[in-house]
Design a protein around this motif. Structure first.
Motif, PDB file in Angstrom:
ATOM      1  N   VAL A   1      17.868 -14.678 -10.779  1.00  0.00           N
ATOM      2  CA  VAL A   1      17.931 -13.987  -9.493  1.00  0.00           C
ATOM      3  C   VAL A   1      16.502 -13.728  -9.037  1.00  0.00           C
ATOM      4  O   VAL A   1      15.720 -13.099  -9.750  1.00  0.00           O
ATOM      5  CB  VAL A   1      18.704 -12.660  -9.597  1.00  0.00           C
ATOM      6  N   ILE A   2      16.148 -14.248  -7.861  1.00  0.00           N
ATOM      7  CA  ILE A   2      14.775 -14.112  -7.351  1.00  0.00           C
ATOM      8  C   ILE A   2      14.783 -13.267  -6.086  1.00  0.00           C
ATOM      9  O   ILE A   2      15.769 -13.212  -5.342  1.00  0.00           O
ATOM     10  CB  ILE A   2      14.148 -15.490  -7.059  1.00  0.00           C
ATOM     11  N   ARG A   3      13.664 -12.610  -5.851  1.00  0.00           N
ATOM     12  CA  ARG A   3      13.545 -11.760  -4.660  1.00  0.00           C
ATOM     13  C   ARG A   3      12.069 -11.512  -4.382  1.00  0.00           C
ATOM     14  O   ARG A   3      11.259 -11.373  -5.307  1.00  0.00           O
ATOM     15  CB  ARG A   3      14.272 -10.448  -4.867  1.00  0.00           C
ATOM     16  N   GLY A   4      11.713 -11.466  -3.098  1.00  0.00           N
ATOM     17  CA  GLY A   4      10.324 -11.193  -2.737  1.00  0.00           C
ATOM     18  C   GLY A   4      10.110 -11.274  -1.236  1.00  0.00           C
ATOM     19  O   GLY A   4      11.009 -11.638  -0.475  1.00  0.00           O
ATOM     20  N   GLU A   5       8.912 -10.933  -0.809  1.00  0.00           N
ATOM     21  CA  GLU A   5       8.565 -10.950   0.600  1.00  0.00           C
ATOM     22  C   GLU A   5       7.095 -11.287   0.767  1.00  0.00           C
ATOM     23  O   GLU A   5       6.299 -11.198  -0.174  1.00  0.00           O
ATOM     24  CB  GLU A   5       8.868  -9.595   1.260  1.00  0.00           C
ATOM     25  N   LYS A   6       6.738 -11.688   1.977  1.00  0.00           N
ATOM     26  CA  LYS A   6       5.346 -11.978   2.322  1.00  0.00           C
ATOM     27  C   LYS A   6       5.086 -11.461   3.734  1.00  0.00           C
ATOM     28  O   LYS A   6       5.836 -11.754   4.660  1.00  0.00           O
ATOM     29  CB  LYS A   6       5.053 -13.481   2.255  1.00  0.00           C
ATOM     30  N   TRP A   7       4.012 -10.688   3.890  1.00  0.00           N
ATOM     31  CA  TRP A   7       3.642 -10.119   5.177  1.00  0.00           C
ATOM     32  C   TRP A   7       2.322 -10.716   5.646  1.00  0.00           C
ATOM     33  O   TRP A   7       1.387 -10.880   4.862  1.00  0.00           O
ATOM     34  CB  TRP A   7       3.520  -8.594   5.082  1.00  0.00           C
ATOM     35  N   LEU A   8       2.260 -11.032   6.935  1.00  0.00           N
ATOM     36  CA  LEU A   8       1.043 -11.533   7.560  1.00  0.00           C
ATOM     37  C   LEU A   8       0.677 -10.590   8.699  1.00  0.00           C
ATOM     38  O   LEU A   8       1.474 -10.385   9.620  1.00  0.00           O
ATOM     39  CB  LEU A   8       1.236 -12.953   8.101  1.00  0.00           C
ATOM     40  N   THR A   9      -0.486 -10.006   8.637  1.00  0.00           N
ATOM     41  CA  THR A   9      -0.961  -9.107   9.684  1.00  0.00           C
ATOM     42  C   THR A   9      -1.812  -9.894  10.667  1.00  0.00           C
ATOM     43  O   THR A   9      -2.853 -10.447  10.310  1.00  0.00           O
ATOM     44  CB  THR A   9      -1.784  -7.951   9.089  1.00  0.00           C
ATOM     45  N   LEU A  10      -1.356  -9.932  11.938  1.00  0.00           N
ATOM     46  CA  LEU A  10      -2.055 -10.650  12.991  1.00  0.00           C
ATOM     47  C   LEU A  10      -2.718  -9.645  13.930  1.00  0.00           C
ATOM     48  O   LEU A  10      -2.676  -8.436  13.727  1.00  0.00           O
ATOM     49  CB  LEU A  10      -1.077 -11.552  13.747  1.00  0.00           C
ATOM     50  N   ASN A  11      -3.332 -10.166  14.992  1.00  0.00           N
ATOM     51  CA  ASN A  11      -4.062  -9.294  15.905  1.00  0.00           C
ATOM     52  C   ASN A  11      -3.144  -8.301  16.613  1.00  0.00           C
ATOM     53  O   ASN A  11      -3.508  -7.146  16.836  1.00  0.00           O
ATOM     54  CB  ASN A  11      -4.808 -10.131  16.943  1.00  0.00           C
ATOM     55  N   ASN A  12      -1.954  -8.764  16.989  1.00  0.00           N
ATOM     56  CA  ASN A  12      -1.067  -7.917  17.789  1.00  0.00           C
ATOM     57  C   ASN A  12       0.252  -7.625  17.100  1.00  0.00           C
ATOM     58  O   ASN A  12       1.260  -7.388  17.753  1.00  0.00           O
ATOM     59  CB  ASN A  12      -0.783  -8.597  19.144  1.00  0.00           C
ATOM     60  N   GLY A  13       0.265  -7.640  15.800  1.00  0.00           N
ATOM     61  CA  GLY A  13       1.506  -7.320  15.101  1.00  0.00           C
ATOM     62  C   GLY A  13       1.554  -7.950  13.719  1.00  0.00           C
ATOM     63  O   GLY A  13       0.582  -8.527  13.231  1.00  0.00           O
ATOM     64  N   ASP A  14       2.697  -7.821  13.092  1.00  0.00           N
ATOM     65  CA  ASP A  14       2.925  -8.339  11.741  1.00  0.00           C
ATOM     66  C   ASP A  14       4.069  -9.339  11.764  1.00  0.00           C
ATOM     67  O   ASP A  14       5.003  -9.219  12.566  1.00  0.00           O
ATOM     68  CB  ASP A  14       3.272  -7.204  10.764  1.00  0.00           C
TER      69      ASP A  14
END
Length: 215
Positions: free
Chosen positions: A144-157
């Motif tokens: 069972v796998i689980r995870g996330e990735k966030w990218l922060t840009l100039n005007n939002g995520d």
């Protein structure tokens, strides 16, 4: 009525959701062998095994390659016509009853016609990579796998979240797996901020496009 403005329930999205946090491997301690050997049966691998994910806390890379296309069309047409005529009303002597110079008679004509045409086309594509962790090893050795990735840009995520179940046999020697080989996959790709808000309808626009609007 305000509840009808929302088509689906939405929950706040945050980057520090504990549900998607990496899972730490369980530290299984064993008694030290009296012989002083450095061999550990818990962490030992086979001489023929590769360095792919197989334990809780291991990391695996998922290659996102999702493409969906859907087309649906419908055409409906109904038509109905009816006519009813009543002969002139007669009285004594079998003579038509008249008002002025016109005989009294009735007639009814009706027609009904409906035509409907609908067509829908939808296409989606998602390409990329995300590294997730193994959160559970099932009895049949599936992971069972689980995870996330966030990218922060100039005007939002922007963020990608993924959960699912994989087979160890589907993992490549480079510790990667294709997203189409994930069972019960849940993939979320969305964003927060100025760009995401600009693509969202206002509450009044949602009301006019909801089932509460009678037209």
């Amino acid at each position: 009525m305000l509840m009808g403005c929302e088509s689906t329930s939405s929950t706040p999205i945050s980057a520090n959701d504990p549900y998607y946090a990496p899972v730490q491997p369980i530290d299984k301690r064993e008694s030290i062998a009296e012989t002083g050997s450095l061999f550990s049966a818990i962490s030992a691998n086979s001489l023929y095994s590769d360095v792919t994910a197989r334990r809780v806390g291991d990391i695996i890379t998922v290659t996102l390659s999702e493409n969906t296309n859907a087309t649906k069309s419908a055409n409906t047409r109904t038509s109905k016509e009816s006519t009813a005529n009543l002969n002139p009303v007669v009285g004594l002597g079998a003579q038509p009853i008249r008002i002025g110079n016109e005989a009294i008679q009735l007639g009814v004509d009706s027609s009904n016609e409906f035509t409907g045409d609908a067509q829908s086309n939808q296409s989606n594509s998602l390409q990329g990579n995300i590294s997730v962790t193994v959160v559970q090893v099932l009895a049949n050795r599936n992971l069972v796998i689980r995870g996330e990735k966030w990218l922060t840009l100039n005007n939002g995520d922007e963020y990608i979240r993924l959960t699912g179940v994989i087979r160890p046999a589907d993992i490549s020697p480079s510790n990667e797996i294709q997203s189409n080989k994930i069972a019960n996959a849940r993939i979320q790709y969305s964003g927060k901020g100025t760009f995401a808000n600009a693509q969202e309808k206002g509450w009044l626009n949602k009301f006019f496009n909801s089932s509460w609007w009678p037209l």
